[in-house]
Design an enzyme around this catalytic site. Sequence first.
Site, PDB file in Angstrom:
ATOM      1  N   GLU A   1       9.788   3.469   0.899  1.00  0.00           N
ATOM      2  CA  GLU A   1      10.080   2.724   2.123  1.00  0.00           C
ATOM      3  C   GLU A   1      11.073   3.529   2.956  1.00  0.00           C
ATOM      4  OE1 GLU A   1      10.229   0.838   5.236  1.00  0.00           O
ATOM      5  OE2 GLU A   1       8.822   0.065   3.751  1.00  0.00           O
TER       6      GLU A   1
ATOM      7  N   SER B   1       3.776  -6.263  -1.970  1.00  0.00           N
ATOM      8  CA  SER B   1       2.952  -5.458  -2.892  1.00  0.00           C
ATOM      9  C   SER B   1       3.747  -4.865  -4.046  1.00  0.00           C
ATOM     10  CB  SER B   1       2.230  -4.355  -2.109  1.00  0.00           C
ATOM     11  OG  SER B   1       1.351  -4.907  -1.157  1.00  0.00           O
TER      12      SER B   1
ATOM     13  N   ASP C   1       9.234   9.968   4.399  1.00  0.00           N
ATOM     14  CA  ASP C   1       8.084   9.782   5.270  1.00  0.00           C
ATOM     15  C   ASP C   1       6.885   9.425   4.404  1.00  0.00           C
ATOM     16  OD1 ASP C   1       6.637  10.364   8.006  1.00  0.00           O
ATOM     17  OD2 ASP C   1       5.485  11.401   6.445  1.00  0.00           O
TER      18      ASP C   1
ATOM     19  N   ASP D   1       0.025   0.758   3.564  1.00  0.00           N
ATOM     20  CA  ASP D   1       0.141  -0.524   4.271  1.00  0.00           C
ATOM     21  C   ASP D   1       1.199  -0.402   5.371  1.00  0.00           C
ATOM     22  OD1 ASP D   1       0.249  -3.166   5.002  1.00  0.00           O
ATOM     23  OD2 ASP D   1       1.174  -3.868   3.149  1.00  0.00           O
TER      24      ASP D   1
ATOM     25  N   HIS E   1      -3.449  -9.034  -1.188  1.00  0.00           N
ATOM     26  CA  HIS E   1      -2.908  -9.131  -2.541  1.00  0.00           C
ATOM     27  C   HIS E   1      -3.927  -9.684  -3.532  1.00  0.00           C
ATOM     28  CE1 HIS E   1       1.286  -9.051  -0.543  1.00  0.00           C
ATOM     29  NE2 HIS E   1       0.937  -7.855  -0.957  1.00  0.00           N
TER      30      HIS E   1
ATOM     31  N   HIS F   1       4.224   2.355   1.833  1.00  0.00           N
ATOM     32  CA  HIS F   1       4.988   1.568   2.817  1.00  0.00           C
ATOM     33  C   HIS F   1       5.398   0.262   2.137  1.00  0.00           C
ATOM     34  CE1 HIS F   1       2.464   4.240   5.313  1.00  0.00           C
ATOM     35  NE2 HIS F   1       3.346   4.083   6.285  1.00  0.00           N
TER      36      HIS F   1
END
Length: 280
Positions: free
Chosen positions: A119, A101, A143, A164, A18, A41
């Site tokens: 997500e 994030s 996805d 991520d 971060h 993600h």
Amino acid sequence: MNYRHSFHAGNSADVVKHSLLIALVRALQLKPSALTLIDTHAGCGLYDLHGEEAGRTGEAAQGVLRAFDAPDPLLDDYRAAVQAVNAAVDVGGEPCLYPGSPRILAQLLRPQDVLILNEKHPEDASSLRGAMRGIPAAIHERDAYELWLAMLPTRSPRGVVVVDPPYEQTDERARITATLAAAHRKWAHGVTVIWYPLKERPTHAVWKDKLRRLGIPKILNVEHWLYDADQPGIYNGAGLFIVNPPYAFTQALPPLLEALRAALAPEGHRGQMTAEWLGE
């Protein structure tokens, strides 16, 4: 390795990731044109450091809490981002909430910028929507690798994709490699940030070589090794692959990396932060 965000919120990897993400986006925002920020993600968006999952690992004590105790002003932007979601906490007090994030990126948005979050995990996606309520962001439940490619090229001339994953699947690195190659063909000038954990050095070296052989001209590899010697079978640190980082970011990077190394070095270890271009 299972690296679901909720178990590791605020650990040393989050501090590095971060801190660098804030510096990267701010360097890109030195130009006034719009940015599209994509998090493939996204996780839950906001985490309770005193909750069951984060409390089970206790990793924040070696991450965000160390960063809050560090005197170096180069970590002020990171600390301010964490404090922003802890409005009820006195200045200088320990944070009880940690921004993922999505909430970090949301704080950086200018009126012209766009935030897209994804997500796939249903429970985490529901938590993400709650954490982002009232914040201008498009939220998807797809996805990650399909979405990554579908969103390219971005509608704005410039953008950042943050990748991520939890590394739950054995083919995670292979999917990242294949998708990055396809993404670069569609969006050669775009900025991509790929986070990964460091566990076994030989396995990681193989993956790094595969990324090098993609022939992408500008991939900066930043790695944070916690211990002075590898600890077999455990988490040894984390790193980022950053495609097309701006010049202002790379020039300001060395002192920031040193500040992070000093703040996060475990007791009895100096630790190591490295930055190298994959093509060199």
